[in-house]
Design a protein around this motif. Structure first.
Motif, PDB file in Angstrom:
ATOM      1  N   LEU A  20      15.046 -26.669   7.252  1.00 51.39           N
ATOM      2  CA  LEU A  20      15.114 -25.259   7.656  1.00 51.39           C
ATOM      3  C   LEU A  20      15.194 -25.119   9.168  1.00 51.39           C
ATOM      4  O   LEU A  20      15.921 -24.278   9.688  1.00 51.39           O
ATOM      5  CB  LEU A  20      13.883 -24.503   7.143  1.00 51.39           C
ATOM      6  CG  LEU A  20      13.988 -23.957   5.735  1.00 51.39           C
ATOM      7  CD1 LEU A  20      12.726 -23.204   5.382  1.00 51.39           C
ATOM      8  CD2 LEU A  20      15.191 -23.028   5.620  1.00 51.39           C
ATOM      9  N   ARG A  21      14.424 -25.950   9.871  1.00 52.66           N
ATOM     10  CA  ARG A  21      14.434 -25.856  11.330  1.00 52.66           C
ATOM     11  C   ARG A  21      15.826 -26.159  11.871  1.00 52.66           C
ATOM     12  O   ARG A  21      16.355 -25.421  12.701  1.00 52.66           O
ATOM     13  CB  ARG A  21      13.430 -26.840  11.929  1.00 52.66           C
ATOM     14  CG  ARG A  21      13.487 -26.839  13.419  1.00 52.66           C
ATOM     15  CD  ARG A  21      12.560 -27.837  14.005  1.00 52.66           C
ATOM     16  NE  ARG A  21      12.977 -29.202  13.705  1.00 52.66           N
ATOM     17  CZ  ARG A  21      12.697 -30.232  14.497  1.00 52.66           C
ATOM     18  NH1 ARG A  21      12.019 -30.026  15.592  1.00 52.66           N
ATOM     19  NH2 ARG A  21      13.076 -31.433  14.185  1.00 52.66           N
TER      20      ARG A  21
ATOM     21  N   SER B  64      18.324 -23.415  10.999  1.00 50.45           N
ATOM     22  CA  SER B  64      18.111 -22.176  11.747  1.00 50.45           C
ATOM     23  C   SER B  64      18.870 -22.193  13.066  1.00 50.45           C
ATOM     24  O   SER B  64      19.481 -21.204  13.455  1.00 50.45           O
ATOM     25  CB  SER B  64      16.628 -21.967  12.044  1.00 50.45           C
ATOM     26  OG  SER B  64      15.887 -21.984  10.867  1.00 50.45           O
TER      27      SER B  64
ATOM     28  N   GLY C  10      22.164 -19.705  13.022  1.00 48.17           N
ATOM     29  CA  GLY C  10      21.821 -18.442  13.684  1.00 48.17           C
ATOM     30  C   GLY C  10      22.905 -17.895  14.588  1.00 48.17           C
ATOM     31  O   GLY C  10      23.113 -16.680  14.644  1.00 48.17           O
TER      32      GLY C  10
ATOM     33  N   GLN D 120      20.322 -12.841  13.351  1.00 48.74           N
ATOM     34  CA  GLN D 120      19.724 -13.780  14.302  1.00 48.74           C
ATOM     35  C   GLN D 120      18.203 -13.722  14.266  1.00 48.74           C
ATOM     36  O   GLN D 120      17.540 -14.751  14.375  1.00 48.74           O
ATOM     37  CB  GLN D 120      20.241 -13.494  15.709  1.00 48.74           C
ATOM     38  CG  GLN D 120      21.714 -13.863  15.821  1.00 48.74           C
ATOM     39  CD  GLN D 120      22.309 -13.560  17.168  1.00 48.74           C
ATOM     40  OE1 GLN D 120      21.670 -12.956  18.017  1.00 48.74           O
ATOM     41  NE2 GLN D 120      23.545 -13.949  17.357  1.00 48.74           N
TER      42      GLN D 120
ATOM     43  N   TYR E  91      16.411 -13.023  11.701  1.00 47.26           N
ATOM     44  CA  TYR E  91      15.976 -13.729  10.505  1.00 47.26           C
ATOM     45  C   TYR E  91      15.889 -15.238  10.760  1.00 47.26           C
ATOM     46  O   TYR E  91      14.897 -15.889  10.436  1.00 47.26           O
ATOM     47  CB  TYR E  91      16.916 -13.444   9.327  1.00 47.26           C
ATOM     48  CG  TYR E  91      16.617 -14.334   8.150  1.00 47.26           C
ATOM     49  CD1 TYR E  91      15.472 -14.136   7.395  1.00 47.26           C
ATOM     50  CD2 TYR E  91      17.425 -15.420   7.843  1.00 47.26           C
ATOM     51  CE1 TYR E  91      15.153 -14.985   6.355  1.00 47.26           C
ATOM     52  CE2 TYR E  91      17.120 -16.272   6.804  1.00 47.26           C
ATOM     53  CZ  TYR E  91      15.990 -16.047   6.056  1.00 47.26           C
ATOM     54  OH  TYR E  91      15.657 -16.891   5.044  1.00 47.26           O
ATOM     55  N   TRP E  92      16.932 -15.801  11.375  1.00 48.05           N
ATOM     56  CA  TRP E  92      16.940 -17.256  11.610  1.00 48.05           C
ATOM     57  C   TRP E  92      15.928 -17.637  12.677  1.00 48.05           C
ATOM     58  O   TRP E  92      15.353 -18.732  12.627  1.00 48.05           O
ATOM     59  CB  TRP E  92      18.352 -17.735  11.954  1.00 48.05           C
ATOM     60  CG  TRP E  92      19.226 -17.681  10.740  1.00 48.05           C
ATOM     61  CD1 TRP E  92      20.239 -16.802  10.517  1.00 48.05           C
ATOM     62  CD2 TRP E  92      19.123 -18.485   9.554  1.00 48.05           C
ATOM     63  NE1 TRP E  92      20.779 -17.020   9.260  1.00 48.05           N
ATOM     64  CE2 TRP E  92      20.119 -18.043   8.659  1.00 48.05           C
ATOM     65  CE3 TRP E  92      18.295 -19.539   9.166  1.00 48.05           C
ATOM     66  CZ2 TRP E  92      20.299 -18.608   7.399  1.00 48.05           C
ATOM     67  CZ3 TRP E  92      18.478 -20.109   7.923  1.00 48.05           C
ATOM     68  CH2 TRP E  92      19.475 -19.643   7.053  1.00 48.05           C
ATOM     69  N   ASP E  93      15.714 -16.737  13.657  1.00 46.81           N
ATOM     70  CA  ASP E  93      14.657 -16.995  14.641  1.00 46.81           C
ATOM     71  C   ASP E  93      13.313 -17.100  13.950  1.00 46.81           C
ATOM     72  O   ASP E  93      12.506 -17.981  14.249  1.00 46.81           O
ATOM     73  CB  ASP E  93      14.597 -15.854  15.675  1.00 46.81           C
ATOM     74  CG  ASP E  93      15.708 -15.971  16.692  1.00 46.81           C
ATOM     75  OD1 ASP E  93      16.362 -17.025  16.722  1.00 46.81           O
ATOM     76  OD2 ASP E  93      15.909 -15.003  17.444  1.00 46.81           O
TER      77      ASP E  93
ATOM     78  N   ASN F 143      12.740 -17.883  10.806  1.00 47.10           N
ATOM     79  CA  ASN F 143      12.746 -19.155  10.077  1.00 47.10           C
ATOM     80  C   ASN F 143      12.407 -20.316  10.989  1.00 47.10           C
ATOM     81  O   ASN F 143      11.660 -21.220  10.624  1.00 47.10           O
ATOM     82  CB  ASN F 143      14.160 -19.405   9.527  1.00 47.10           C
ATOM     83  CG  ASN F 143      14.185 -19.312   8.034  1.00 47.10           C
ATOM     84  OD1 ASN F 143      13.150 -19.258   7.405  1.00 47.10           O
ATOM     85  ND2 ASN F 143      15.369 -19.294   7.478  1.00 47.10           N
ATOM     86  N   PHE F 144      12.985 -20.271  12.180  1.00 44.34           N
ATOM     87  CA  PHE F 144      12.822 -21.340  13.160  1.00 44.34           C
ATOM     88  C   PHE F 144      11.364 -21.433  13.606  1.00 44.34           C
ATOM     89  O   PHE F 144      10.768 -22.521  13.600  1.00 44.34           O
ATOM     90  CB  PHE F 144      13.742 -21.046  14.349  1.00 44.34           C
ATOM     91  CG  PHE F 144      13.794 -22.138  15.365  1.00 44.34           C
ATOM     92  CD1 PHE F 144      14.192 -23.413  15.009  1.00 44.34           C
ATOM     93  CD2 PHE F 144      13.466 -21.879  16.683  1.00 44.34           C
ATOM     94  CE1 PHE F 144      14.248 -24.419  15.953  1.00 44.34           C
ATOM     95  CE2 PHE F 144      13.518 -22.891  17.626  1.00 44.34           C
ATOM     96  CZ  PHE F 144      13.909 -24.153  17.272  1.00 44.34           C
TER      97      PHE F 144
ATOM     98  N   SER G 131       9.160 -22.580  10.540  1.00 51.48           N
ATOM     99  CA  SER G 131       9.270 -23.982  10.134  1.00 51.48           C
ATOM    100  C   SER G 131       8.658 -24.895  11.198  1.00 51.48           C
ATOM    101  O   SER G 131       8.013 -25.894  10.867  1.00 51.48           O
ATOM    102  CB  SER G 131      10.716 -24.368   9.829  1.00 51.48           C
ATOM    103  OG  SER G 131      11.568 -23.977  10.855  1.00 51.48           O
TER     104      SER G 131
END
Lengths: 90, 349
Positions: B93-94, B97, B101, B110, B112-114, B116-117, B120
């Motif tokens: 996931l990291r 992301s 992203g 973005q 959302y992926w931040d 996630n980042f 994780s």
């Protein structure tokens, strides 16, 4: 464009050939698959991680297709400027 | 021979934790120290080109472990099955992301992926901390050398323990805070402007927070494993580890107070190396302590490969190690210095 899926198919089938072709051996001639599994890992654990991996890779696959489609639909940049940059993302 | 290999295997894991630890830390903090897309880009650019080759050391550690201590690997990887999968998913996931992203220039996407980042990276720090706690406390190894663990049982540290109990959770918290402090120290070195100033403050407060947490963990370790340090008092590596801890704590302190960023970062790296090396030397030769019966414990001598395998590894390992070190030096020089968003052509990610 029609050739695009073939590397993926070839790659996957190649793996399947090696892995399935080696059965029932884990290490050919030395070690059977039935002797190689972990007895302390339960069925539930294995199913849970299998579902997790399937789900994760499904999401990744959808992302890959979607994003690749976007990039193709957008086409190449009008002016491709080649500048040396240090901070390239890995 | 086997003691040397134990040192080599521990060394590779320690290198991984130190190198990727700064990415975990920077990743966790990137929501707090960066507020605009440009600032966020600075943080990502500081770790962007580096995180994937840091994982080389984790792979190298796994490979060396399977070659040198196969029976430990068989027992531990089955016993830690779910925990290892969680680590693997967080690592995936990291990476995803950062990669995904930047592809769509939309704030929701973005953010959302931040998220996630950050999540994780935080979970990775917690999971590696809990893993270290499990190695220190021991796991319920039975007479056959196998064990399996639930995530938690009764949160006690004896008998049939779970992955999480009061001891491993406190080590996980220490790991998260310490790696966040490590990441903040790294970002101070790599960035400029508002991100740099915020990281400076974060680094100071996080390192201050590490002190009481570390003291608590040391006292807890004394209660959980009264047999330690025991033998370690006669192990020169344990003493070397302590000297490294003392020297690097001094370096870190003077670096932070005088605003010398490189000095602080060197101190921060060696502090983590010293602490982990002291721990590794303290438990030697036991690699997996049994909470059920001490005689079930897996020792380095009991789980090692045959002498011929060790000899073969003694030939191949240095070659791979030399390659990894060469690449480490090359890429560290290539990406040395502060990152600059102005010189950057990658957009916001």
């Amino acid at each position: 464009m029609l050739a695009f899926p073939f590397p993926y198919i070839a790659n996957t089938l190649g793996w399947m050939t090696t892995e399935l072709g080696r059965q029932p051996w884990l290490i050919y001639g030395l070690f059977h698959t039935r002797d190689g599994y972990s007895k302390v890992v339960s069925n539930g654990d294995a199913i849970f991680t299998l579902i997790g991996f399937t789900g994760l890779y499904f999401v990744l696959g959808v992302l890959f297709l979607g994003l690749t489609w976007r990039e193709i639909a957008k086409g190449p940049d009008e002016e491709a400027v080649i500048t040396p940059h240090k901070e390239a993302i890995a | 021979m086997i003691a040397t290999w134990y040192a080599v295997v521990s060394f590779m894991l320690i290198i991984y934790i130190v190198l990727d630890g700064r990415n975990f830390g920077a990743g966790m903090l990137h929501w707090f120290v960066a507020q605009t897309p440009e600032e966020r880009r600075q943080v990502i650019a500081a770790i962007g080109p580096l995180w994937s080759w840091h994982e080389v050391w984790l792979v190298g550690f796994g490979g060396t472990l399977v070659a040198i201590f196969p029976r430990l690997m068989a027992s531990a990887f089955a016993g830690y099955y779910l925990a290892l999968f969680l680590i693997l998913w967080c690592l995936i996931l990291r990476g995803v992301s950062i990669e995904v992203g930047g592809h769509i220039n939309d704030r929701l996407w973005q953010t959302y992926w931040d998220f996630n980042f950050v999540l994780s990276n935080f979970l990775l720090a917690i999971l590696f901390g809990a893993a270290a706690g499990n190695v220190a406390r021991g796991v319920p190894v039975d007479a056959q050398g196998n064990f399996s663990m639930a995530f938690f049982t009764d949160f006690n540290v004896r008998g049939y323990v779970g992955l999480l109990d009061w001891y491993t959770v406190s080590i996980a918290v220490l790991a998260a805070v310490m790696l966040a402090a490590h990441g903040a120290t790294y970002l101070t070195l790599k960035t400029e402007g508002p991100v740099h100033d915020r990281c400076e403050i974060w680094a100071k407060y996080l390192w201050i927070a590490v002190v009481p947490l570390l003291a608590v963990v040391l006292i807890e370790s004394r209660i959980v494993r009264p047999d330690l340090p025991g033998r370690a008092l006669f192990n020169p590596f344990w003493w070397i580890g302590l000297v490294v801890v003392a020297a690097s704590a001094f370096t870190l302190l003077t670096g932070l107070t005088s605003g010398r960023e490189l000095r602080a970062f060197v101190g921060s790296n060696f502090l983590i190396v010293g602490l982990l090396a002291t721990g590794a030397a303290a438990i030697f030769p036991v690699m997996l302590h049994s909470t059920l019966a001490p005689e079930n414990s897996l020792t380095a001598y009991g789980v090692a490969s045959s002498p011929s395998t060790l000899l073969c590894a003694s030939f191949w390992w240095p070659i791979a190690f030399a390659l990894a070190v060469f690449y480490f030096i090359f890429i560290s020089r290539r990406y040395a210095g502060k990152v600059s968003v102005q010189r950057d052509t990658q957009g916001f990610y």
